[in-house]
Design a protein around this motif. Structure first.
Motif, PDB file in Angstrom:
ATOM      1  N   MET A   1       0.846  -1.175   0.000  1.00 14.16           N
ATOM      2  CA  MET A   1       0.000   0.000   0.000  1.00 14.16           C
ATOM      3  C   MET A   1       0.886   1.231   0.000  1.00 14.16           C
ATOM      4  O   MET A   1       1.680   1.438   0.900  1.00 14.16           O
ATOM      5  CB  MET A   1      -0.895  -0.052   1.229  1.00 14.16           C
ATOM      6  N   SER A   2       0.753   2.023  -1.012  1.00 13.40           N
ATOM      7  CA  SER A   2       1.544   3.243  -1.062  1.00 13.40           C
ATOM      8  C   SER A   2       0.607   4.438  -0.926  1.00 13.40           C
ATOM      9  O   SER A   2      -0.444   4.511  -1.557  1.00 13.40           O
ATOM     10  CB  SER A   2       2.319   3.319  -2.364  1.00 13.40           C
ATOM     11  N   LEU A   3       1.010   5.333  -0.096  1.00 12.44           N
ATOM     12  CA  LEU A   3       0.250   6.558   0.131  1.00 12.44           C
ATOM     13  C   LEU A   3       1.059   7.704  -0.461  1.00 12.44           C
ATOM     14  O   LEU A   3       2.181   7.956  -0.019  1.00 12.44           O
ATOM     15  CB  LEU A   3       0.031   6.771   1.633  1.00 12.44           C
ATOM     16  N   PRO A   4       0.541   8.398  -1.467  1.00 11.29           N
ATOM     17  CA  PRO A   4       1.321   9.486  -2.054  1.00 11.29           C
ATOM     18  C   PRO A   4       1.475  10.639  -1.057  1.00 11.29           C
ATOM     19  O   PRO A   4       0.578  10.897  -0.257  1.00 11.29           O
ATOM     20  CB  PRO A   4       0.497   9.914  -3.266  1.00 11.29           C
ATOM     21  N   ASN A   5       2.604  11.302  -1.135  1.00  9.87           N
ATOM     22  CA  ASN A   5       2.855  12.423  -0.231  1.00  9.87           C
ATOM     23  C   ASN A   5       2.355  13.719  -0.881  1.00  9.87           C
ATOM     24  O   ASN A   5       3.093  14.676  -1.042  1.00  9.87           O
ATOM     25  CB  ASN A   5       4.340  12.514   0.111  1.00  9.87           C
ATOM     26  N   VAL A   6       1.101  13.705  -1.269  1.00  2.00           N
ATOM     27  CA  VAL A   6       0.439  14.879  -1.835  1.00  2.00           C
ATOM     28  C   VAL A   6      -0.846  15.072  -1.054  1.00  2.00           C
ATOM     29  O   VAL A   6      -1.678  14.174  -0.972  1.00  2.00           O
ATOM     30  CB  VAL A   6       0.137  14.673  -3.336  1.00  2.00           C
ATOM     31  N   TRP A   7      -0.992  16.251  -0.473  1.00  2.00           N
ATOM     32  CA  TRP A   7      -2.138  16.527   0.383  1.00  2.00           C
ATOM     33  C   TRP A   7      -2.820  17.800  -0.096  1.00  2.00           C
ATOM     34  O   TRP A   7      -2.182  18.836  -0.239  1.00  2.00           O
ATOM     35  CB  TRP A   7      -1.684  16.686   1.839  1.00  2.00           C
ATOM     36  N   HIS A   8      -4.123  17.719  -0.326  1.00  2.00           N
ATOM     37  CA  HIS A   8      -4.898  18.875  -0.762  1.00  2.00           C
ATOM     38  C   HIS A   8      -5.564  19.507   0.449  1.00  2.00           C
ATOM     39  O   HIS A   8      -6.110  18.810   1.302  1.00  2.00           O
ATOM     40  CB  HIS A   8      -5.968  18.459  -1.778  1.00  2.00           C
ATOM     41  N   LEU A   9      -5.531  20.821   0.503  1.00  2.00           N
ATOM     42  CA  LEU A   9      -6.154  21.550   1.598  1.00  2.00           C
ATOM     43  C   LEU A   9      -7.626  21.762   1.296  1.00  2.00           C
ATOM     44  O   LEU A   9      -7.990  22.232   0.223  1.00  2.00           O
ATOM     45  CB  LEU A   9      -5.467  22.913   1.779  1.00  2.00           C
ATOM     46  N   ARG A  10      -8.467  21.396   2.241  1.00  2.00           N
ATOM     47  CA  ARG A  10      -9.906  21.617   2.133  1.00  2.00           C
ATOM     48  C   ARG A  10     -10.360  22.347   3.391  1.00  2.00           C
ATOM     49  O   ARG A  10      -9.786  22.188   4.456  1.00  2.00           O
ATOM     50  CB  ARG A  10     -10.676  20.295   2.025  1.00  2.00           C
ATOM     51  N   ARG A  11     -11.394  23.128   3.243  1.00  2.00           N
ATOM     52  CA  ARG A  11     -11.977  23.842   4.384  1.00  2.00           C
ATOM     53  C   ARG A  11     -13.357  23.267   4.670  1.00  2.00           C
ATOM     54  O   ARG A  11     -14.090  22.920   3.757  1.00  2.00           O
ATOM     55  CB  ARG A  11     -12.118  25.324   4.067  1.00  2.00           C
ATOM     56  N   VAL A  12     -13.683  23.173   5.955  1.00  2.00           N
ATOM     57  CA  VAL A  12     -15.005  22.703   6.358  1.00  2.00           C
ATOM     58  C   VAL A  12     -15.704  23.832   7.108  1.00  2.00           C
ATOM     59  O   VAL A  12     -15.079  24.819   7.497  1.00  2.00           O
ATOM     60  CB  VAL A  12     -14.916  21.436   7.237  1.00  2.00           C
ATOM     61  N   ALA A  13     -16.972  23.676   7.337  1.00  2.00           N
ATOM     62  CA  ALA A  13     -17.741  24.691   8.056  1.00  2.00           C
ATOM     63  C   ALA A  13     -17.286  24.770   9.505  1.00  2.00           C
ATOM     64  O   ALA A  13     -16.710  23.816  10.054  1.00  2.00           O
ATOM     65  CB  ALA A  13     -19.225  24.357   7.995  1.00  2.00           C
ATOM     66  N   ASP A  14     -17.542  25.902  10.123  1.00  4.58           N
ATOM     67  CA  ASP A  14     -17.161  26.084  11.525  1.00  4.58           C
ATOM     68  C   ASP A  14     -17.833  25.058  12.425  1.00  4.58           C
ATOM     69  O   ASP A  14     -17.267  24.629  13.426  1.00  4.58           O
ATOM     70  CB  ASP A  14     -17.513  27.494  11.994  1.00  4.58           C
ATOM     71  N   THR A  15     -19.040  24.653  12.070  1.00  4.01           N
ATOM     72  CA  THR A  15     -19.763  23.684  12.901  1.00  4.01           C
ATOM     73  C   THR A  15     -19.157  22.284  12.780  1.00  4.01           C
ATOM     74  O   THR A  15     -19.369  21.455  13.657  1.00  4.01           O
ATOM     75  CB  THR A  15     -21.233  23.620  12.493  1.00  4.01           C
ATOM     76  N   ALA A  16     -18.418  22.028  11.694  1.00  2.00           N
ATOM     77  CA  ALA A  16     -17.818  20.710  11.491  1.00  2.00           C
ATOM     78  C   ALA A  16     -16.350  20.678  11.904  1.00  2.00           C
ATOM     79  O   ALA A  16     -15.653  19.710  11.613  1.00  2.00           O
ATOM     80  CB  ALA A  16     -17.941  20.317  10.028  1.00  2.00           C
ATOM     81  N   SER A  17     -15.882  21.695  12.585  1.00  2.00           N
ATOM     82  CA  SER A  17     -14.469  21.730  12.969  1.00  2.00           C
ATOM     83  C   SER A  17     -14.164  20.642  13.994  1.00  2.00           C
ATOM     84  O   SER A  17     -15.002  20.264  14.808  1.00  2.00           O
ATOM     85  CB  SER A  17     -14.109  23.100  13.535  1.00  2.00           C
ATOM     86  N   LYS A  18     -12.947  20.119  13.899  1.00  2.00           N
ATOM     87  CA  LYS A  18     -12.487  19.087  14.829  1.00  2.00           C
ATOM     88  C   LYS A  18     -11.098  19.450  15.320  1.00  2.00           C
ATOM     89  O   LYS A  18     -10.488  20.402  14.845  1.00  2.00           O
ATOM     90  CB  LYS A  18     -12.467  17.724  14.140  1.00  2.00           C
ATOM     91  N   ALA A  19     -10.597  18.682  16.244  1.00  2.00           N
ATOM     92  CA  ALA A  19      -9.305  18.985  16.860  1.00  2.00           C
ATOM     93  C   ALA A  19      -8.162  18.804  15.869  1.00  2.00           C
ATOM     94  O   ALA A  19      -8.135  17.850  15.088  1.00  2.00           O
ATOM     95  CB  ALA A  19      -9.084  18.089  18.067  1.00  2.00           C
ATOM     96  N   CYS A  20      -7.233  19.727  15.921  1.00  2.00           N
ATOM     97  CA  CYS A  20      -6.021  19.646  15.103  1.00  2.00           C
ATOM     98  C   CYS A  20      -5.226  18.422  15.552  1.00  2.00           C
ATOM     99  O   CYS A  20      -5.134  18.120  16.748  1.00  2.00           O
ATOM    100  CB  CYS A  20      -5.204  20.918  15.274  1.00  2.00           C
TER     101      CYS A  20
END
Length: 188
Positions: A1-20
């Motif tokens: 299993m290879s996981l590419p080291n490419v990460w896209h930034l997405r934003r979620v609503a304030d109500t859906a925020s979770k812990a960093c």
């Protein structure tokens, strides 16, 4: 299993925020792989940290932004030049009118009032336009694609492996064939 080291930034609503994942503060920024296999929440401040991740810059996108900026500057210069020419024409007309109006002073008082009103209105409109330009929401120019540094990338890989290992172990425990059988011979 290879996981590419490419990460896209997405934003979620304030109500859906979770812990960093790093500092455990509520965050609305999510880094996700292009194939949606892995994601985690992170603070925008961590995205600027050079020891956490580095942005992947698209050369074509950068060239397009520069071209758009140059075009916007050129348009602004043309507008200024046009406005200056219009002001010069108006000044010429005003001088001609003043020469004609010197003959008739009653008309001069009325035109000066009109000119003052026009100038005040133009200044007012210019200020309004400037405020509108400043008030326009600016596009987020921060990078959208990141590459994690090797330690954090390895942590993500290890996490995925441990989750897969836990799933396999749970399946083995559910399957009775994976346990040893009871001996069938005579005990003597």
């Amino acid at each position: 299993m290879s996981l590419p080291n490419v990460w896209h930034l997405r934003r979620v609503a304030d109500t859906a925020s979770k812990a960093c994942t790093i500092c455990y503060k509520p965050s609305t920024s999510v880094l996700i792989t292009p194939d949606n296999k892995d994601f985690f929440y992170t603070c925008p401040a961590h995205l600027k940290d050079r020891s956490f991740c580095s942005p992947i810059v698209d050369a074509g996108e950068e060239a397009k932004k520069k071209k758009d900026e140059e075009l916007a500057r050129e348009i602004e210069n043309v507008k200024r030049e046009y406005e200056e020419k219009q002001k010069k024409k108006k000044e010429k007309k005003e001088k001609e009118k003043k020469a004609d109006d010197d003959k008739d002073k009653d008309k001069d008082d009325k035109t000066s009032e009109k000119d003052d009103d026009k100038k005040a209105e133009q200044e007012k409109n210019a200020k309004i336009e400037q405020l509108q330009k400043e008030a326009e929401p600016k596009a987020d120019d921060s990078p959208r694609i990141f590459a994690l540094h090797k330690n954090f990338y390895q942590m993500r890989i290890n996490r995925i492996r441990s989750i897969d290992l836990a799933k396999r172990n749970a399946e083995r425990l559910k399957n009775p064939a994976s346990f040893p059988s009871v001996p069938k011979g005579d005990l003597q």
